[in-house]
Every structure is written in structure tokens, then in C-alpha cells.
Scaffold this motif. Structure first.
Motif, PDB file in Angstrom:
ATOM      1  N   GLY A   1       0.799  -1.210   0.000  1.00 42.00           N
ATOM      2  CA  GLY A   1       0.000   0.000   0.000  1.00 42.00           C
ATOM      3  C   GLY A   1       0.839   1.270   0.000  1.00 42.00           C
ATOM      4  O   GLY A   1       1.738   1.428   0.816  1.00 42.00           O
ATOM      5  N   GLY A   2       0.545   2.180  -0.918  1.00 46.24           N
ATOM      6  CA  GLY A   2       1.267   3.444  -1.010  1.00 46.24           C
ATOM      7  C   GLY A   2       2.427   3.450  -1.981  1.00 46.24           C
ATOM      8  O   GLY A   2       2.935   4.521  -2.333  1.00 46.24           O
TER       9      GLY A   2
ATOM     10  N   TYR B   1       1.987  -7.351  -1.893  1.00 48.93           N
ATOM     11  CA  TYR B   1       1.879  -7.834  -0.527  1.00 48.93           C
ATOM     12  C   TYR B   1       0.705  -7.197   0.210  1.00 48.93           C
ATOM     13  O   TYR B   1       0.107  -6.212  -0.250  1.00 48.93           O
ATOM     14  CB  TYR B   1       3.178  -7.546   0.230  1.00 48.93           C
ATOM     15  N   LYS B   2       0.404  -7.748   1.374  1.00 45.01           N
ATOM     16  CA  LYS B   2      -0.656  -7.226   2.231  1.00 45.01           C
ATOM     17  C   LYS B   2      -0.438  -5.737   2.476  1.00 45.01           C
ATOM     18  O   LYS B   2       0.676  -5.290   2.757  1.00 45.01           O
ATOM     19  CB  LYS B   2      -0.659  -7.973   3.566  1.00 45.01           C
ATOM     20  N   ALA B   3      -1.516  -4.971   2.368  1.00 42.74           N
ATOM     21  CA  ALA B   3      -1.440  -3.520   2.560  1.00 42.74           C
ATOM     22  C   ALA B   3      -2.063  -3.157   3.902  1.00 42.74           C
ATOM     23  O   ALA B   3      -3.247  -3.421   4.129  1.00 42.74           O
ATOM     24  CB  ALA B   3      -2.164  -2.797   1.431  1.00 42.74           C
TER      25      ALA B   3
ATOM     26  N   ALA C   1      -4.007  -7.819  -0.188  1.00 38.20           N
ATOM     27  CA  ALA C   1      -3.272  -6.898  -1.047  1.00 38.20           C
ATOM     28  C   ALA C   1      -4.229  -5.855  -1.604  1.00 38.20           C
ATOM     29  O   ALA C   1      -5.451  -6.066  -1.665  1.00 38.20           O
ATOM     30  CB  ALA C   1      -2.602  -7.657  -2.181  1.00 38.20           C
ATOM     31  N   SER C   2      -3.674  -4.718  -2.030  1.00 38.02           N
ATOM     32  CA  SER C   2      -4.485  -3.657  -2.617  1.00 38.02           C
ATOM     33  C   SER C   2      -3.702  -3.043  -3.778  1.00 38.02           C
ATOM     34  O   SER C   2      -2.631  -2.482  -3.576  1.00 38.02           O
ATOM     35  CB  SER C   2      -4.813  -2.591  -1.563  1.00 38.02           C
TER      36      SER C   2
ATOM     37  N   GLY D   1      -9.205  -8.608  -0.496  1.00 37.04           N
ATOM     38  CA  GLY D   1      -8.244  -7.678  -1.066  1.00 37.04           C
ATOM     39  C   GLY D   1      -8.896  -6.818  -2.122  1.00 37.04           C
ATOM     40  O   GLY D   1     -10.126  -6.751  -2.231  1.00 37.04           O
ATOM     41  N   LEU D   2      -8.048  -6.150  -2.900  1.00 42.03           N
ATOM     42  CA  LEU D   2      -8.534  -5.280  -3.966  1.00 42.03           C
ATOM     43  C   LEU D   2      -7.580  -5.337  -5.143  1.00 42.03           C
ATOM     44  O   LEU D   2      -6.359  -5.221  -4.978  1.00 42.03           O
ATOM     45  CB  LEU D   2      -8.638  -3.829  -3.474  1.00 42.03           C
ATOM     46  N   MET D   3      -8.132  -5.520  -6.342  1.00 41.33           N
ATOM     47  CA  MET D   3      -7.361  -5.374  -7.569  1.00 41.33           C
ATOM     48  C   MET D   3      -8.236  -4.686  -8.599  1.00 41.33           C
ATOM     49  O   MET D   3      -9.319  -5.171  -8.934  1.00 41.33           O
ATOM     50  CB  MET D   3      -6.888  -6.712  -8.123  1.00 41.33           C
TER      51      MET D   3
END
Length: 272
Positions: free
Chosen positions: A63-64, A90-92, A124-125, A160-162
Motif C-alpha cells: 500500500g502506497g 503484498y498485504k497492505a 493486497a491492494s 483484497g482489492l485489484m
């Protein structure tokens, strides 16, 4: 002393830009720019093609983080761009990773955008955007493959988000657009037969060029009766496929891409 909760985590930033020109019957480098975590390497080739390997030195995204890539193929040049390895998301803990790619192909140019798979980890995001501008006489081949975790490692993706956005233009006119969004309970969403039917690997392939109709029968023969399909219309060929894992996906993806590359192999960094 500043409280740990007030310390902002370090984020990866990268910008890579490649411009090519034709010289002496081969594709040559006209401009190369790299900043931050983005690096571009140019392996030696023995054909008219220029091969570019894109590298994220951060070793993955969370994330970021943000990566921006740009490839501009000059008139009559041939560029194949790939990645050094699969990009891991990876995990955000907060924020969303962002990847933007801009590609242009001038008159008579060929651009093959062949990144290795994107691997999503649980929670993940990622937002990703692909913008392409083509001359009417240019050829474009694109592959985007995604793995929901690494099945061999016992990994899976529950949430998660994609988000993936494609905009392909020819002479300024939109000829292809895609919007993909996996959000929230990804495990339940992808279990649906209308989505992935429980598969954890999927890919989209787009070819824009004069051979779309002629290559369709060969592509369909490789797909066989497995999960997936291929269609062609208006000078473009689109392939969708899913598989139980990354290895099975590559078993069909690699020969399909080879057909669309006129029999040429995948870049050397790809291997089964």
C-alpha cells in the motif's frame, strides 16, 4: 522522541522510461530514464528486436507504493518489454499500490508488452492502468496474468482489492477498453462459475495487428476445450483463460504468445 504510530512507513517510488529509434536495420536506444526503484536492463539480442527487462528493486509492492513505466517505440522499431520476475503485491496495512504503464508505437513499429505474472497476496491492494497509443500501421501484443497466491506454497487470497484499467487507442480513436475489479471477498467472488470457477490463475491476451484473423485458429487449437476462449474482430484478437495454478496457466499461455509473436520464443527471463 516521536511516537512509533506517527512515523510514516517508507514507500517505494519508481519511474522508468524507454524510447527507441531505428538505426542500421536494428532497434536502438534513443532515450533511457530511470528513477528510484525502477530500473531497465537491455539484454543483448541477435535480431532486430530490442528487449527491455523492467525491474522493481523494491522486491514487490504494498500500500502506497507507486511505479510508472513508459515505452515509446519509434518508427519501424521492434520492442519487447518484460519484467525480471513476477511482481508480488503484498498485504497492505494502509493505502493502495499503484502501477501505471504508458506505451506508444509509431508508424510500422511493433511493441510486445509481456510482463511476468502479478502475484496477489491476501489483503493486497492494487490499482493498475495501461494506456496505449498506436499508429494505424503498428502492431501491439499485450499479456497480463494474475495469480491469487502461490498454490504450491499453500497460499490463497480471501480478501483484497485489484483494479485493472486498459485503454488502447489507434490514431487517437479508442479501439479497446477493459475494467477489472476484484474487491472485498475475493474468495467468494472467484468461486463463482461466472468468474473463475474456483481457479486461482487467469490471463488476458490482446493482439492488435494485421494477422488477428489468420492466427485465431492456431490460438483456439492451443486452448482446446479447457477453460478459456479467443475471439477476433476489427483487427484485434482477445484471449481469456483460467487455470488451477500458475504452472498450468503458463503451459497454454506461453505457446499462445509464441504464435502471436510469429513463432518467436518468450523473453529469456520467462521459464517454465
Amino acid at each position: 522522541m516521536q511516537p512509533a504510530s506517527d512515523i510514516r512507513p517508507q514507500r517505494a517510488r519508481g519511474v522508468g522510461r524507454l524510447v527507441t529509434k531505428a538505426l542500421g536495420g536494428r532497434t536502438r536506444l534513443a532515450e533511457l530514464y530511470q528513477e528510484g526503484a525502477a530500473k531497465i536492463r537491455l539484454p543483448e539480442t541477435f535480431t532486430a528486436e530490442l528487449e527491455a527487462v523492467l525491474i522493481n528493486t523494491g522486491g514487490g509492492l504494498t500500500g502506497g507504493d507507486r511505479m510508472d513505466w513508459s515505452v515509446a517505440a519509434g518508427p519501424g522499431t521492434f520492442v519487447t518489454a518484460t519484467t525480471q520476475a513476477c511482481e508480488k503485491i503484498y498485504k497492505a496495512s494502509s493505502g493502495t499500490a499503484s502501477v501505471e504503464t504508458r506505451i506508444s508505437a509509431a508508424a510500422g513499429a511493433r511493441v510486445h508488452w509481456l510482463p511476468q505474472e502479478t502475484i496477489l497476496f491476501d489483503n493486497a491492494s492494487l490499482t493498475r492502468r495501461l494506456e496505449v497509443d498506436l499508429d494505424p500501421s503498428a502492431e501491439f501484443l499485450c499479456v497480463e496474468a494474475v495469480l491469487l497466491g502461490r498454490k504450491a506454497m499453500g497460499e490463497g487470497v480471501s480478501r483484497g482489492l485489484m483494479r485493472d484499467r486498459w485503454r488502447i487507442r489507434c490514431a487517437g480513436r479508442l479501439i479497446h477498453a477493459e475494467e477489472l475489479r476484484l474487491d472485498g471477498d475475493i474468495a467468494a467472488l472467484t468461486a463463482s462459475k461466472a468468474v473463475l470457477g474456483g481457479d486461482v490463475a487467469f490471463a488476458s491476451v490482446l493482439y492488435v495487428g494485421p494477422l488477428a484473423e489468420a492466427l485465431l485458429p492456431q490460438v483456439r487449437a492451443i486452448l482446446g476445450d479447457g477453460p478459456g476462449g479467443a475471439s477476433q474482430w476489427n483487427g484485434k484478437l482477445v484471449v481469456r483463460m483460467t487455470a488451477a495454478d500458475g504452472f498450468r496457466l503458463r503451459q497454454k499461455l506461453v505457446p499462445i504468445v509464441s504464435v502471436l509473436r510469429g513463432g518467436a520464443t518468450m523473453p529469456k527471463v520467462w521459464n517454465l
